[in-house]
Design a protein around this motif. Sequence first.
Motif, PDB file in Angstrom:
ATOM      1  N   GLY A   1      -1.004  -9.458 -13.343  1.00 56.41           N
ATOM      2  CA  GLY A   1      -2.384  -9.505 -12.928  1.00 56.41           C
ATOM      3  C   GLY A   1      -2.602  -8.731 -11.649  1.00 56.41           C
ATOM      4  O   GLY A   1      -1.660  -8.198 -11.060  1.00 56.41           O
ATOM      5  N   PRO A   2      -3.860  -8.661 -11.173  1.00 53.88           N
ATOM      6  CA  PRO A   2      -4.163  -7.916  -9.951  1.00 53.88           C
ATOM      7  C   PRO A   2      -3.611  -8.614  -8.717  1.00 53.88           C
ATOM      8  O   PRO A   2      -3.583  -9.837  -8.638  1.00 53.88           O
ATOM      9  N   ASN A   3      -3.156  -7.819  -7.747  1.00 48.66           N
ATOM     10  CA  ASN A   3      -2.657  -8.332  -6.479  1.00 48.66           C
ATOM     11  C   ASN A   3      -3.391  -7.633  -5.352  1.00 48.66           C
ATOM     12  O   ASN A   3      -3.416  -6.399  -5.288  1.00 48.66           O
ATOM     13  N   ASN A   4      -3.983  -8.412  -4.451  1.00 49.71           N
ATOM     14  CA  ASN A   4      -4.682  -7.852  -3.310  1.00 49.71           C
ATOM     15  C   ASN A   4      -3.726  -7.723  -2.134  1.00 49.71           C
ATOM     16  O   ASN A   4      -2.998  -8.672  -1.812  1.00 49.71           O
ATOM     17  N   GLN A   5      -3.710  -6.558  -1.501  1.00 48.45           N
ATOM     18  CA  GLN A   5      -2.858  -6.399  -0.331  1.00 48.45           C
ATOM     19  C   GLN A   5      -3.381  -7.268   0.800  1.00 48.45           C
ATOM     20  O   GLN A   5      -4.556  -7.215   1.150  1.00 48.45           O
ATOM     21  N   ASP A   6      -2.492  -8.099   1.352  1.00 42.99           N
ATOM     22  CA  ASP A   6      -2.843  -8.950   2.485  1.00 42.99           C
ATOM     23  C   ASP A   6      -2.488  -8.197   3.765  1.00 42.99           C
ATOM     24  O   ASP A   6      -1.335  -8.181   4.194  1.00 42.99           O
ATOM     25  N   LYS A   7      -3.482  -7.562   4.364  1.00 36.53           N
ATOM     26  CA  LYS A   7      -3.213  -6.728   5.532  1.00 36.53           C
ATOM     27  C   LYS A   7      -2.906  -7.553   6.769  1.00 36.53           C
ATOM     28  O   LYS A   7      -2.299  -7.049   7.717  1.00 36.53           O
ATOM     29  N   SER A   8      -3.291  -8.833   6.762  1.00 33.39           N
ATOM     30  CA  SER A   8      -2.963  -9.691   7.898  1.00 33.39           C
ATOM     31  C   SER A   8      -1.479 -10.030   7.927  1.00 33.39           C
ATOM     32  O   SER A   8      -0.923 -10.329   8.989  1.00 33.39           O
ATOM     33  N   LEU A   9      -0.813  -9.995   6.764  1.00 36.81           N
ATOM     34  CA  LEU A   9       0.616 -10.275   6.684  1.00 36.81           C
ATOM     35  C   LEU A   9       1.454  -9.007   6.579  1.00 36.81           C
ATOM     36  O   LEU A   9       2.663  -9.042   6.810  1.00 36.81           O
ATOM     37  N   SER A  10       0.826  -7.890   6.214  1.00 38.57           N
ATOM     38  CA  SER A  10       1.548  -6.628   6.056  1.00 38.57           C
ATOM     39  C   SER A  10       1.730  -5.932   7.399  1.00 38.57           C
ATOM     40  O   SER A  10       0.993  -6.170   8.358  1.00 38.57           O
ATOM     41  N   SER A  11       2.716  -5.049   7.450  1.00 41.62           N
ATOM     42  CA  SER A  11       2.956  -4.252   8.652  1.00 41.62           C
ATOM     43  C   SER A  11       1.839  -3.235   8.863  1.00 41.62           C
ATOM     44  O   SER A  11       1.138  -2.849   7.920  1.00 41.62           O
ATOM     45  N   ASP A  12       1.698  -2.803  10.097  1.00 42.89           N
ATOM     46  CA  ASP A  12       0.786  -1.710  10.417  1.00 42.89           C
ATOM     47  C   ASP A  12       1.361  -0.423   9.830  1.00 42.89           C
ATOM     48  O   ASP A  12       2.465   0.003  10.193  1.00 42.89           O
ATOM     49  N   LEU A  13       0.624   0.207   8.919  1.00 43.18           N
ATOM     50  CA  LEU A  13       1.127   1.398   8.237  1.00 43.18           C
ATOM     51  C   LEU A  13       0.799   2.696   8.962  1.00 43.18           C
ATOM     52  O   LEU A  13       1.207   3.768   8.515  1.00 43.18           O
ATOM     53  N   ASP A  14       0.073   2.624  10.066  1.00 46.56           N
ATOM     54  CA  ASP A  14      -0.317   3.857  10.751  1.00 46.56           C
ATOM     55  C   ASP A  14       0.887   4.708  11.167  1.00 46.56           C
ATOM     56  O   ASP A  14       0.888   5.925  10.938  1.00 46.56           O
ATOM     57  N   PRO A  15       1.953   4.129  11.761  1.00 41.07           N
ATOM     58  CA  PRO A  15       3.106   4.965  12.138  1.00 41.07           C
ATOM     59  C   PRO A  15       3.770   5.640  10.939  1.00 41.07           C
ATOM     60  O   PRO A  15       4.223   6.787  11.035  1.00 41.07           O
ATOM     61  N   ILE A  16       3.827   4.943   9.804  1.00 41.71           N
ATOM     62  CA  ILE A  16       4.442   5.527   8.611  1.00 41.71           C
ATOM     63  C   ILE A  16       3.584   6.649   8.054  1.00 41.71           C
ATOM     64  O   ILE A  16       4.078   7.728   7.705  1.00 41.71           O
ATOM     65  N   LEU A  17       2.277   6.417   7.960  1.00 39.07           N
ATOM     66  CA  LEU A  17       1.384   7.458   7.444  1.00 39.07           C
ATOM     67  C   LEU A  17       1.387   8.684   8.356  1.00 39.07           C
ATOM     68  O   LEU A  17       1.311   9.825   7.883  1.00 39.07           O
ATOM     69  N   LYS A  18       1.500   8.453   9.656  1.00 40.32           N
ATOM     70  CA  LYS A  18       1.581   9.570  10.601  1.00 40.32           C
ATOM     71  C   LYS A  18       2.861  10.359  10.369  1.00 40.32           C
ATOM     72  O   LYS A  18       2.848  11.603  10.359  1.00 40.32           O
ATOM     73  N   LEU A  19       3.989   9.661  10.179  1.00 41.67           N
ATOM     74  CA  LEU A  19       5.259  10.331   9.906  1.00 41.67           C
ATOM     75  C   LEU A  19       5.167  11.162   8.630  1.00 41.67           C
ATOM     76  O   LEU A  19       5.777  12.233   8.523  1.00 41.67           O
ATOM     77  N   GLN A  20       4.377  10.686   7.657  1.00 46.15           N
ATOM     78  CA  GLN A  20       4.226  11.402   6.388  1.00 46.15           C
ATOM     79  C   GLN A  20       3.186  12.511   6.448  1.00 46.15           C
ATOM     80  O   GLN A  20       2.897  13.139   5.430  1.00 46.15           O
ATOM     81  N   GLY A  21       2.622  12.748   7.623  1.00 48.34           N
ATOM     82  CA  GLY A  21       1.735  13.886   7.804  1.00 48.34           C
ATOM     83  C   GLY A  21       0.285  13.654   7.439  1.00 48.34           C
ATOM     84  O   GLY A  21      -0.475  14.617   7.276  1.00 48.34           O
ATOM     85  N   ILE A  22      -0.138  12.391   7.323  1.00 47.52           N
ATOM     86  CA  ILE A  22      -1.529  12.096   6.984  1.00 47.52           C
ATOM     87  C   ILE A  22      -2.393  12.219   8.243  1.00 47.52           C
ATOM     88  O   ILE A  22      -2.079  11.604   9.272  1.00 47.52           O
ATOM     89  N   PRO A  23      -3.490  12.981   8.215  1.00 43.08           N
ATOM     90  CA  PRO A  23      -4.345  13.157   9.391  1.00 43.08           C
ATOM     91  C   PRO A  23      -4.949  11.829   9.877  1.00 43.08           C
ATOM     92  O   PRO A  23      -5.113  10.885   9.106  1.00 43.08           O
ATOM     93  N   TRP A  24      -5.306  11.796  11.156  1.00 40.11           N
ATOM     94  CA  TRP A  24      -5.781  10.572  11.805  1.00 40.11           C
ATOM     95  C   TRP A  24      -6.967   9.953  11.076  1.00 40.11           C
ATOM     96  O   TRP A  24      -6.975   8.749  10.795  1.00 40.11           O
ATOM     97  N   LEU A  25      -7.991  10.747  10.754  1.00 40.84           N
ATOM     98  CA  LEU A  25      -9.196  10.200  10.141  1.00 40.84           C
ATOM     99  C   LEU A  25      -8.894   9.592   8.776  1.00 40.84           C
ATOM    100  O   LEU A  25      -9.387   8.502   8.443  1.00 40.84           O
ATOM    101  N   LEU A  26      -8.061  10.258   7.990  1.00 38.97           N
ATOM    102  CA  LEU A  26      -7.697   9.730   6.681  1.00 38.97           C
ATOM    103  C   LEU A  26      -6.846   8.470   6.824  1.00 38.97           C
ATOM    104  O   LEU A  26      -6.983   7.518   6.046  1.00 38.97           O
TER     105      LEU A  26
END
Length: 234
Positions: A1-26
Amino acid sequence: GPNNQDKSLSSDLDPILKLQGIPWLLRKTILFTPLTIQITHHTETTNDASGRTTMHLTARQTSIKAANPPPDIRHFDWEVYEQENFLFGGIVCRNRYIRGDSVSALAEVGGSAGGGGGSGDGDGVVRPAVEVQSLLKDGGDLVRRFLRGEVEVDGCTLSEGFLVEEPVVWGLFGEEGRGDGEGIWGHVFDRKKDGGWCSEQVWGFEMIHGERLYTRRAVVTDSTGGYRLARLVY
């Protein structure tokens, strides 16, 4: 079934997305967009003497605030294949299911001493027997301990880790569906097709605040061997 990401329990993904080259606004758009993941799967069994069963998994992310990306296709046979990702372009993938091995509680306090080569032996704690594929400049012991569920994302706090649950599909580990060890977890390894980063994850379930939740423990590495850790909770 569907699973909603719980962002309050998940890690901050900003450092990972930055490492992967995703621009700040995106990155900010991704981080503030609620996501739901819908997972479907089917199996195929070979006609040869091994009777090997392969699981094929399709994960679709949906959001009421953004366009839905193409599905993420996973073949759990450890064969190399390519697929297109709406954020990263071409990625090269390998996926498999892994069993668990045991490590004593004393060894966990002092650092992982490696697997016990089989099922638990009394006071042993069963953890995913993950063989880290990422190239890490510090040898990868901390990364392995995190992916196994021995420590939390800070690398210091001891963790209860993944639940040990048996396969519900026969044949994933040979004719009898068992193989060595205990439990079952997904092991996923991706790398960007034109280089730059690799992502490695272990998928399973953990008890968090008394609730059984689907989690993905991940490490993303850059071309120098530097890395970031994260845990996604659904």
